[in-house]
Scaffold this motif. Structure first.
Motif, PDB file in Angstrom:
ATOM      1  N   TYR A  49      -3.027  12.533   2.159  1.00  0.00           N
ATOM      2  CA  TYR A  49      -3.357  12.173   3.539  1.00  0.00           C
ATOM      3  C   TYR A  49      -2.620  10.913   3.975  1.00  0.00           C
ATOM      4  O   TYR A  49      -2.423  10.673   5.150  1.00  0.00           O
ATOM      5  CB  TYR A  49      -4.871  11.968   3.717  1.00  0.00           C
ATOM      6  CG  TYR A  49      -5.708  13.182   3.371  1.00  0.00           C
ATOM      7  CD1 TYR A  49      -5.253  14.462   3.663  1.00  0.00           C
ATOM      8  CD2 TYR A  49      -6.952  13.039   2.760  1.00  0.00           C
ATOM      9  CE1 TYR A  49      -6.013  15.579   3.339  1.00  0.00           C
ATOM     10  CE2 TYR A  49      -7.717  14.151   2.431  1.00  0.00           C
ATOM     11  CZ  TYR A  49      -7.237  15.419   2.731  1.00  0.00           C
ATOM     12  OH  TYR A  49      -7.990  16.512   2.397  1.00  0.00           O
ATOM     13  N   TYR A  50      -2.239  10.097   2.996  1.00  0.00           N
ATOM     14  CA  TYR A  50      -1.541   8.848   3.320  1.00  0.00           C
ATOM     15  C   TYR A  50      -0.043   8.961   3.066  1.00  0.00           C
ATOM     16  O   TYR A  50       0.662   7.967   3.061  1.00  0.00           O
ATOM     17  CB  TYR A  50      -2.105   7.702   2.471  1.00  0.00           C
ATOM     18  CG  TYR A  50      -3.603   7.618   2.505  1.00  0.00           C
ATOM     19  CD1 TYR A  50      -4.249   7.067   3.608  1.00  0.00           C
ATOM     20  CD2 TYR A  50      -4.368   8.119   1.461  1.00  0.00           C
ATOM     21  CE1 TYR A  50      -5.626   7.019   3.654  1.00  0.00           C
ATOM     22  CE2 TYR A  50      -5.745   8.072   1.496  1.00  0.00           C
ATOM     23  CZ  TYR A  50      -6.367   7.520   2.595  1.00  0.00           C
ATOM     24  OH  TYR A  50      -7.729   7.473   2.646  1.00  0.00           O
ATOM     25  N   THR A  83       0.842  -1.203   0.000  1.00  0.00           N
ATOM     26  CA  THR A  83       0.000   0.000   0.000  1.00  0.00           C
ATOM     27  C   THR A  83       0.873   1.247   0.000  1.00  0.00           C
ATOM     28  O   THR A  83       0.619   2.202  -0.747  1.00  0.00           O
ATOM     29  CB  THR A  83      -0.930   0.006   1.230  1.00  0.00           C
ATOM     30  OG1 THR A  83      -1.718  -1.179   1.176  1.00  0.00           O
ATOM     31  CG2 THR A  83      -1.833   1.217   1.233  1.00  0.00           C
ATOM     32  N   ARG A  84       1.923   1.229   0.812  1.00  0.00           N
ATOM     33  CA  ARG A  84       2.810   2.395   0.868  1.00  0.00           C
ATOM     34  C   ARG A  84       3.507   2.610  -0.477  1.00  0.00           C
ATOM     35  O   ARG A  84       3.538   3.707  -1.013  1.00  0.00           O
ATOM     36  CB  ARG A  84       3.830   2.228   2.000  1.00  0.00           C
ATOM     37  CG  ARG A  84       4.681   3.463   2.145  1.00  0.00           C
ATOM     38  CD  ARG A  84       5.351   3.654   3.512  1.00  0.00           C
ATOM     39  NE  ARG A  84       5.241   2.541   4.427  1.00  0.00           N
ATOM     40  CZ  ARG A  84       6.177   1.610   4.599  1.00  0.00           C
ATOM     41  NH1 ARG A  84       7.290   1.640   3.871  1.00  0.00           N
ATOM     42  NH2 ARG A  84       6.016   0.657   5.488  1.00  0.00           N
ATOM     43  N   ASN A 108       1.056   4.019  -3.011  1.00  0.00           N
ATOM     44  CA  ASN A 108       0.762   5.437  -2.809  1.00  0.00           C
ATOM     45  C   ASN A 108       1.914   6.339  -3.230  1.00  0.00           C
ATOM     46  O   ASN A 108       1.711   7.453  -3.698  1.00  0.00           O
ATOM     47  CB  ASN A 108       0.395   5.712  -1.354  1.00  0.00           C
ATOM     48  CG  ASN A 108      -1.002   5.224  -1.033  1.00  0.00           C
ATOM     49  OD1 ASN A 108      -1.872   5.201  -1.898  1.00  0.00           O
ATOM     50  ND2 ASN A 108      -1.220   4.806   0.194  1.00  0.00           N
TER      51      ASN A 108
END
Ligand SMILES: Nc1ncnc2c1ncn2[C@@H]1O[C@H](COP(=O)(O)OP(=O)(O)OP(=O)(O)O)[C@@H](O)[C@H]1O
Ligand SMILES: [Mg+2]
Length: 236
Positions: free
Chosen positions: A112-113, A81-82, A85
């Motif tokens: 935001y992430y 996920t990181r 993003n």
């Protein structure tokens, strides 16, 4: 330089109530940084399945996928996920904007992430919206925009993290030919600025923006070849 993307016998089988669908079968290919690749094929041939694997949204059933030289199987879901993003911007046919959020808020969403400080959110969002010619619509809600404008906002959102890879699944599918051309010209510019770009399309004119076309049929790569450049004849 190592490949940005390296797929080896990449396979995805979906199992629904005991029925197996071979959505992608032993796909082998590499993609180098800075390439513009188009993925074509009939409905159900495995295009979105392949893009989801490339975009780290899903994991293969078998085979290997190296992203930036690293085996994706070695990463936890959180790490994927990181990575996603930070490195990948997505553009979808149906835009996928948040209906109750303004243009600015939609574009700032991926931050935001990220590790970007909230103070920088506005600054960056304004810059990318400027870049795609939407800085006059900052406080509009998605329903107040045309289809072409919505897709431009979605492109701004895909760009805000300065991704190395831009993935688009039928980005012109909901647009008329004029807006489709505008969106493809924008995506073409991203490629010229150095982004690696992969676009799924049914439409030959859209595919012809790419330097290379990968064709799928029934889950298999049936052709992988340089494209001919005739995209000034865009019609739909
Ligand atoms: N989540 C899922 N569960 C089960 N089967 C799936 C799933 N997603 C896709 N499939 C099946 O896998 C095959 C490939 O689907 P995919 O969405 O990759 O096709 P596509 O080439 O993107 O088609 P389209 O052009 O219609 O978007 C199809 O037979 C589809 O029904
Ligand atoms: Mg699809």
């Amino acid at each position: 330089m190592s490949s940005l993307i390296d797929a080896r016998r990449l396979t995805k089988i979906y199992n629904v109530e005991g029925v197996a669908t071979n959505a992608l079968i032993e796909a082998n290919f590499t993609i180098q940084p800075g390439e513009f690749v188009s993925i074509m094929g009939p409905s159900g041939s495995g295009k979105s399945t392949l893009l989801n694997l490339i975009g780290l949204l899903d994991r293969p059933t078998s085979g290997q996928y190296f992203f930036g030289g690293e085996d994706v199987a070695d990463f936890s879901d959180q790490e994927l996920t990181r990575l996603r993003n930070q490195k990948i911007g997505f553009i979808f046919q149906a835009f996928h904007l948040l209906p109750r959020a303004t243009v600015m808020e939609n574009v700032m969403l991926p931050l935001y992430y990220s590790s970007v400080s909230p103070r920088e959110y506005h600054h960056r969002a304004q810059a990318v919206l400027e870049q795609i010619g939407m800085s006059h619509r900052l406080r509009h809600l998605p329903y107040q925009l045309s289809g072409g404008e919505r897709q431009r906002v979605a492109i701004a959102r895909a760009l805000i993290n300065e991704p190395s890879l831009v993935l688009a699944d039928e980005p012109t599918g909901n647009l008329d030919s004029q807006n489709g051309k505008m969106v493809m010209d924008l995506i073409d510019e991203l490629h010229e600025q150095g982004h690696t770009v992969i676009v799924i399309t049914h439409e030959t004119p859209t595919a012809e923006y790419a330097g290379r076309i990968i064709k799928l049929y029934d889950g298999r790569i049936v052709s992988d070849a340089p494209a001919e450049h005739t995209h000034q004849h865009y019609t739909k």
